[in-house]
Motif scaffolding. Structure first.
Motif, PDB file in Angstrom:
ATOM      1  N   ALA A 136       9.779 -60.441  77.055  1.00 24.27           N
ATOM      2  CA  ALA A 136       9.055 -59.424  76.046  1.00 24.27           C
ATOM      3  C   ALA A 136       9.879 -59.181  74.906  1.00 24.27           C
ATOM      4  N   CYS A 137       9.476 -58.306  73.967  1.00 26.25           N
ATOM      5  CA  CYS A 137      10.128 -58.141  72.613  1.00 26.25           C
ATOM      6  C   CYS A 137      10.267 -56.538  72.422  1.00 26.25           C
ATOM      7  N   GLY A 138      11.407 -56.308  71.896  1.00 24.95           N
ATOM      8  CA  GLY A 138      11.715 -54.741  71.291  1.00 24.95           C
ATOM      9  C   GLY A 138      11.861 -54.106  72.782  1.00 24.95           C
ATOM     10  N   THR A 139      11.419 -52.774  72.679  1.00 24.75           N
ATOM     11  CA  THR A 139      11.333 -51.831  73.718  1.00 24.75           C
ATOM     12  C   THR A 139      10.828 -52.489  75.057  1.00 24.75           C
ATOM     13  N   ALA A 140       9.972 -53.188  74.900  1.00 28.95           N
ATOM     14  CA  ALA A 140       9.510 -53.829  76.281  1.00 28.95           C
ATOM     15  C   ALA A 140      10.554 -54.649  76.847  1.00 28.95           C
ATOM     16  N   MET A 141      11.185 -55.273  75.962  1.00 24.44           N
ATOM     17  CA  MET A 141      12.262 -56.108  76.587  1.00 24.44           C
ATOM     18  C   MET A 141      13.330 -55.236  77.252  1.00 24.44           C
TER      19      MET A 141
ATOM     20  N   TYR B  75       5.657 -60.820  82.013  1.00 25.12           N
ATOM     21  CA  TYR B  75       5.563 -60.418  80.622  1.00 25.12           C
ATOM     22  C   TYR B  75       5.261 -58.953  80.481  1.00 25.12           C
ATOM     23  N   VAL B  76       6.063 -58.306  79.701  1.00 23.93           N
ATOM     24  CA  VAL B  76       6.001 -56.738  79.723  1.00 23.93           C
ATOM     25  C   VAL B  76       5.276 -56.497  78.035  1.00 23.93           C
ATOM     26  N   SER B  77       4.325 -56.021  77.817  1.00 24.89           N
ATOM     27  CA  SER B  77       3.777 -55.492  76.535  1.00 24.89           C
ATOM     28  C   SER B  77       3.186 -54.362  76.499  1.00 24.89           C
ATOM     29  N   GLN B  78       3.353 -53.323  76.117  1.00 24.27           N
ATOM     30  CA  GLN B  78       2.625 -52.059  75.705  1.00 24.27           C
ATOM     31  C   GLN B  78       1.126 -52.485  75.179  1.00 24.27           C
ATOM     32  N   SER B  79       0.906 -53.151  74.185  1.00 24.65           N
ATOM     33  CA  SER B  79      -0.099 -53.605  73.327  1.00 24.65           C
ATOM     34  C   SER B  79      -0.915 -54.640  74.112  1.00 24.65           C
ATOM     35  N   GLY B  80      -0.067 -55.349  74.608  1.00 28.67           N
ATOM     36  CA  GLY B  80      -0.633 -56.739  75.121  1.00 28.67           C
ATOM     37  C   GLY B  80      -1.047 -57.715  74.276  1.00 28.67           C
ATOM     38  N   GLU B  81      -0.798 -57.495  73.072  1.00 29.35           N
ATOM     39  CA  GLU B  81      -1.483 -58.359  71.954  1.00 29.35           C
ATOM     40  C   GLU B  81      -0.316 -58.738  71.050  1.00 29.35           C
ATOM     41  N   THR B  82       1.165 -58.806  71.527  1.00 22.97           N
ATOM     42  CA  THR B  82       2.370 -59.251  70.766  1.00 22.97           C
ATOM     43  C   THR B  82       2.346 -60.843  70.706  1.00 22.97           C
ATOM     44  N   ALA B  83       2.242 -61.359  69.503  1.00 18.04           N
ATOM     45  CA  ALA B  83       2.036 -62.986  69.446  1.00 18.04           C
ATOM     46  C   ALA B  83       3.095 -63.591  70.298  1.00 18.04           C
TER      47      ALA B  83
ATOM     48  N   ALA C 123       2.204 -43.588  68.149  1.00 18.97           N
ATOM     49  CA  ALA C 123       3.282 -43.705  67.236  1.00 18.97           C
ATOM     50  C   ALA C 123       3.866 -45.004  67.477  1.00 18.97           C
ATOM     51  N   VAL C 124       4.362 -45.503  66.343  1.00 19.85           N
ATOM     52  CA  VAL C 124       4.795 -47.000  66.313  1.00 19.85           C
ATOM     53  C   VAL C 124       6.155 -46.940  67.206  1.00 19.85           C
ATOM     54  N   ALA C 125       6.802 -46.071  67.301  1.00 19.35           N
ATOM     55  CA  ALA C 125       8.033 -46.070  68.302  1.00 19.35           C
ATOM     56  C   ALA C 125       7.713 -45.772  69.573  1.00 19.35           C
ATOM     57  N   SER C 126       7.995 -46.868  70.235  1.00 20.10           N
ATOM     58  CA  SER C 126       7.364 -46.554  71.869  1.00 20.10           C
ATOM     59  C   SER C 126       8.363 -45.795  72.620  1.00 20.10           C
ATOM     60  N   THR C 127       7.724 -44.629  73.219  1.00 19.43           N
ATOM     61  CA  THR C 127       8.348 -43.800  74.208  1.00 19.43           C
ATOM     62  C   THR C 127       8.009 -44.033  75.555  1.00 19.43           C
TER      63      THR C 127
ATOM     64  N   SER D 296       7.128 -45.578  81.388  1.00 17.20           N
ATOM     65  CA  SER D 296       6.087 -46.145  82.281  1.00 17.20           C
ATOM     66  C   SER D 296       6.266 -47.644  82.682  1.00 17.20           C
ATOM     67  N   GLN D 297       6.777 -48.460  81.937  1.00 20.01           N
ATOM     68  CA  GLN D 297       7.167 -49.792  82.148  1.00 20.01           C
ATOM     69  C   GLN D 297       8.323 -50.041  83.085  1.00 20.01           C
ATOM     70  N   VAL D 298       9.428 -48.999  82.869  1.00 18.32           N
ATOM     71  CA  VAL D 298      10.472 -49.054  84.043  1.00 18.32           C
ATOM     72  C   VAL D 298       9.894 -48.505  85.267  1.00 18.32           C
TER      73      VAL D 298
ATOM     74  N   SER E  41      19.271 -47.042  70.526  1.00 25.45           N
ATOM     75  CA  SER E  41      19.860 -47.814  69.219  1.00 25.45           C
ATOM     76  C   SER E  41      18.542 -48.229  68.211  1.00 25.45           C
ATOM     77  N   LEU E  42      17.757 -48.745  68.954  1.00 20.63           N
ATOM     78  CA  LEU E  42      16.602 -49.272  68.344  1.00 20.63           C
ATOM     79  C   LEU E  42      15.655 -48.112  68.051  1.00 20.63           C
ATOM     80  N   LYS E  43      15.539 -47.281  68.654  1.00 19.95           N
ATOM     81  CA  LYS E  43      14.853 -46.085  68.461  1.00 19.95           C
ATOM     82  C   LYS E  43      15.354 -45.346  66.988  1.00 19.95           C
ATOM     83  N   LEU E  44      16.586 -45.126  66.854  1.00 20.15           N
ATOM     84  CA  LEU E  44      17.268 -44.340  65.841  1.00 20.15           C
ATOM     85  C   LEU E  44      16.937 -45.258  64.710  1.00 20.15           C
TER      86      LEU E  44
ATOM     87  N   SER F 141       1.299 -53.061  66.478  1.00 22.80           N
ATOM     88  CA  SER F 141       1.272 -54.343  67.673  1.00 22.80           C
ATOM     89  C   SER F 141       1.804 -55.495  66.401  1.00 22.80           C
ATOM     90  N   VAL F 142       2.549 -56.221  66.915  1.00 17.56           N
ATOM     91  CA  VAL F 142       3.001 -57.311  66.012  1.00 17.56           C
ATOM     92  C   VAL F 142       2.293 -58.578  66.492  1.00 17.56           C
ATOM     93  N   THR F 143       1.268 -58.646  65.690  1.00 18.73           N
ATOM     94  CA  THR F 143       0.248 -59.672  66.141  1.00 18.73           C
ATOM     95  C   THR F 143       0.499 -61.279  65.545  1.00 18.73           C
TER      96      THR F 143
HETATM   97  O1  M6R Z   1       3.243 -54.128  72.398  1.00 17.25           O
HETATM   98  P1  M6R Z   1       4.565 -54.458  73.035  1.00 17.25           P
HETATM   99  O2  M6R Z   1       5.115 -53.870  73.822  1.00 17.25           O
HETATM  100  O3  M6R Z   1       4.689 -56.012  72.978  1.00 17.25           O
HETATM  101  O4  M6R Z   1       5.629 -54.324  71.501  1.00 17.25           O
HETATM  102  C1  M6R Z   1       6.875 -54.788  71.762  1.00 17.25           C
HETATM  103  C2  M6R Z   1       7.614 -54.399  70.536  1.00 17.25           C
HETATM  104  O5  M6R Z   1       7.086 -54.978  69.218  1.00 17.25           O
HETATM  105  C3  M6R Z   1       7.830 -52.818  70.471  1.00 17.25           C
HETATM  106  O6  M6R Z   1       8.537 -52.350  71.714  1.00 17.25           O
HETATM  107  C4  M6R Z   1       8.578 -52.243  69.303  1.00 17.25           C
HETATM  108  O7  M6R Z   1      10.018 -52.592  69.534  1.00 17.25           O
HETATM  109  C5  M6R Z   1       8.445 -50.671  69.390  1.00 17.25           C
HETATM  110  N1  M6R Z   1       7.959 -50.260  68.010  1.00 17.25           N
HETATM  111  C6  M6R Z   1       9.728 -50.179  69.842  1.00 17.25           C
HETATM  112  O8  M6R Z   1       9.736 -48.846  69.600  1.00 17.25           O
END
Ligand code: M6R
Length: 525
Positions: free
Chosen positions: A218-223, A264-272, A316-320, A325-327, A402-405, A521-523
Motif C-alpha cells: 500500500a502507500c502512505g496511511t494505508a501502508m 492491497y490496501v487503498s482507501q480510494s482504490g485508484e492509487t496508481a 479530506a486529503v488527510a486520511s483518518t 477502518s482499514q486496521v 508523523s505523516l499526518k502532522l 487520490s494519487v492516480t
Molecule cells: O487511496 P489510498 O489509500 O491508496 O491512498 C494512499 C495514500 O496516498 C494516502 O493514504 C495518503 O498518504 C494520505 N493523504 C494520508 O493521509
C-alpha cells in the motif's frame, strides 16, 4: 483544444510519449500553445478525424479511438466537439473515471463523491472502454468499438456524507465519524460466540493452508494500516507478513509465487502504484485481496478477492477514518484466518472480538475530551520540527502521527522506533524541541520511559499518549486513552495524534482539508 477548435479535451493522467506525438503532429503542420502533454490529444483526434473519409455518425468515436491507440501512459479523457453537440466521449486507462446516471442528464467525474448530490447510479468504466454519453442515454464500446451493455451500480453512500454537517472542516467531521465508521466496518462480519464471516470472499481453508507468506502492499496511511495488520496476522495466524510500499514493491522484483497471498490496501482504490503492484503480483501467480473504501474502484476490479471498509466517503486529503477502518478490517481478517487455520486459542480470539466491539465507545471517550490536545497545539504550532517515538505497534502509530502532522501542518517531523534514538536521531534533540511518545504496551513501559527521560534531559518538551499507569515523571502533557488489546491499540492511540495535527493546522490558519501539493487520490506515478 485542437488548432481548428473542433475538439476540446479534459484529461487526467500523464501521456508518457507526448514528446514523440508532438514531433509527429508538428511535422504534419500542427502547432502548440502550451507545454502540456494534454494538448497532443485534441490535435491527434483532429488528425485522424480529417484523414477519415467516411461521414457516418461513428466518425468522431473512431477518431478518438485512433488517437487513444497512439497514447502511452495513464489517462481518463473526455472529448467534446461542436460538430457533435449532443454527445461527450470518454475513455480511460489506469486513471479513474465514473459516469453518474441521472434523469435526462448524465455526469462524469474522477470520483463518486463528487457526483453524489446528482445521483447514486453509476457506471464504472474499465480500462480501454469507451462511453458515448448523451443527455438521456449512454452507449458503451470495447477497445475494438464493439457496442455492449453495462450494468448500472447503485452506490449506497448518502449525499449528506459529502457535506460538512456543522463541522468546520471535513477532516474534523471524519475524525468524529470514527465510532460510526468502525461500526460500519464491523457490520455483520462477526457476532460474539460465532465465527467471523466474509460472505464477499471465497478463501478456503485448503487454500489458506498452502500460503507460506503474506504481503501487504500500500502507500502512505494505508501502508501504516498494513503495518498494524502485519502484527495481527503474524500473531494470530503464524504466517510471516511483509509490508511494502507499493512504489518500491513494483520495481523490486519481489519474491512471490502461488503460495503468497498479496493484500492491497487503498482507501480510494485508484492509487496508481498500488494498482501496478497488484497487477505485478497477479502476473507472478499470487492470489490478490483488495481492501478498499470505494465500491467498484479499479483495485477492487483487478483483485481476485475484495473486501470493503465501508467507512463512507472520505473527503479530506488527510486520511483518518479510512485508516482506523482499514486496521479494524485487517484485525477481523486476521481473526477469520486464525479461526479457519485453528492457529490461535478461540478464547483469545473471542476476547479480541469483544475489544473490537468496544472500540466505538472508547473512541467517543477520547473525542469528548480534547481540551488538553488543543492547549498543546497552541503551545507548539510555531515549531519547525517534531519527533514521534514508540516501540512495537506504538512505533507504527508514530509513523502515522508523523505523516499526518507533515501533511496538514507543514511541520517537519520524524517518527522513530524509540530504541533507535541513541543510534543517531538523539543528536537532533535540543532545548525546547517537541517529542510525542506513544506507550500502550505494558511490556514496553519501562524501556519507553527511559527513552523519554533521555530526551527530557536534553530539554525536550514531551507529550505522552498512553493507556498505562505511568510513574510520576516530569512530562509536559499526558493524554490518557482507554485500554484495549495491544494488537489494536493503534486504533485508539492514533485519534489524539489526528487531533493534534488538526489543531496545529488550524492554529497556523492552513487549509486543513486541502493541504498544498497533495491530492486525495494519487492516480499517477
Ligand atoms: O487511496 P489510498 O489509500 O491508496 O491512498 C494512499 C495514500 O496516498 C494516502 O493514504 C495518503 O498518504 C494520505 N493523504 C494520508 O493521509
Amino acid at each position: 483544444m485542437d488548432n481548428s477548435n473542433s475538439f476540446a479535451v479534459v484529461h487526467n493522467g500523464i501521456i508518457e510519449n507526448y514528446s514523440d506525438l508532438r514531433d509527429f503532429l508538428g511535422k504534419n503542420g500542427y502547432t502548440f500553445l502550451s507545454q502540456t502533454d494534454t494538448e497532443v490529444i485534441p490535435n491527434l483526434i483532429h488528425y485522424y478525424f480529417s484523414k477519415d473519409e467516411k461521414t457516418d455518425d461513428e466518425k468522431f468515436l473512431r477518431a478518438v479511438k485512433c488517437c487513444v491507440n497512439d497514447l502511452k501512459g495513464s489517462y481518463a479523457i473526455e472529448v467534446i466537439s461542436p460538430l457533435y453537440p449532443d454527445r461527450i466521449i470518454v475513455v480511460r486507462k489506469d486513471s479513474p473515471l465514473v459516469i453518474g446516471k441521472g434523469v435526462k442528464e448524465n455526469h462524469i467525474a474522477s470520483d463518486i463523491p463528487a457526483l453524489l448530490k446528482f445521483t447514486k447510479d453509476f457506471y464504472l468504466l474499465n480500462d480501454n472502454e469507451y462511453a458515448v454519453i448523451y443527455n438521456d442515454y449512454i452507449k458503451f464500446y470495447n477497445s475494438n468499438l464493439e457496442e455492449h451493455t453495462k450494468p448500472v451500480k447503485n452506490i449506497e453512500w448518502d449525499a449528506s456524507a459529502t457535506e460538512k454537517g456543522g463541522f468546520e472542516d471535513f477532516m474534523l467531521k471524519e475524525i468524529y465519524e470514527q465510532p460510526n465508521s468502525i461500526r460500519e466496518t464491523i457490520g455483520s462480519r462477526f457476532k460474539l460466540g460465532e465465527p467471523c464471516s466474509f460472505d464477499d470472499i471465497d478463501i478456503s481453508k485448503e487454500y489458506l493452508s498452502t500460503i507460506n507468506k503474506i504481503y501487504i502492499v500500500a502507500c502512505g496511511t494505508a501502508m501504516h494500516a498494513g503495518l498494524v495488520g502485519k502484527n495481527l496476522i503474524e500473531k494470530l495466524c503464524n504466517i510471516p507478513v511483509c509490508v511494502d510500499i507499493a512504489s518500491e514493491f513494483r520495481y523490486r522484483n519481489p519474491i512471490i509465487d502461488e503460495k503468497t497471498l498479496c493484500i492491497y490496501v487503498s482507501q480510494s482504490g485508484e492509487t496508481a502504484d498500488t494498482i501496478a503492484a497488484l497487477k505485478l503480483s497477479k502476473s507472478k501467480g499470487a492470489k490478490t485481496l483488495a481492501i478498499s473504501n470505494v465500491i467498484g474502484s479499479s483495485i477492487t476490479r483487478e483483485a481476485d478477492f475484495c473486501i470493503y471498509t465501508h467507512a463512507g466517503p472520505e473527503i479530506a486529503v488527510a486520511s483518518t477514518k479510512a485508516y482506523t477502518s482499514q486496521v479494524v478490517l485487517l484485525a477481523i481478517l486476521a481473526i477469520y484466518f486464525a479461526e479457519m487455520l485453528g492457529s490461535t486459542d478461540l478464547k483469545i480470539l473471542e476476547d479480541l472480538k469483544k475489544d473490537i466491539l468496544d472500540l466505538p465507545s472508547k473512541i467517543h471517550a477520547i473525542l469528548d475530551n480534547t481540551q488538553e490536545l488543543q492547549d498543546f497545539a497552541k503551545k507548539v504550532y510555531t515549531q519547525k520540527d517534531m519527533f514521534f517515538l514508540g516501540r512495537g505497534t506504538d512505533y507504527n502509530t508514530s509513523l502515522e502521527g508523523s505523516l499526518k502532522l507533515k501533511e496538514i501542518s507543514y511541520i517537519h517531523s520524524e517518527a522513530y522506533a524509540a530504541g533507535e534514538l541513541k543510534h543517531g536521531p538523539i543528536a537532533l534533540i535540543e532545548n525546547g524541541i517537541t517529542v510525542i511518545s506513544i506507550i500502550t504496551d505494558s511490556n514496553l513501559v519501562e524501556k519507553s520511559i527511559s527513552n523519554i527521560q533521555e530526551v527530557i534531559t536534553r530539554g525536550a518538551r514531551t507529550l505522552i499518549v498512553t493507556n498505562q499507569n505511568l510513574p510520576n515523571a516530569n512530562f509536559d502533557f499526558v493524554i490518557n486513552i482507554p485500554k484495549t488489546n495491544p494488537l489494536i491499540s493503534p486504533i485508539l492511540s492514533v485519534i489524539p495524534l489526528q487531533l493534534i495535527s488538526y489543531y496545529i493546522s488550524k492554529n497556523k490558519g492552513l487549509d486543513v482539508d486541502k493541504p498544498r501539493n497533495l491530492a486525495k487520490s494519487v492516480t499517477v506515478e
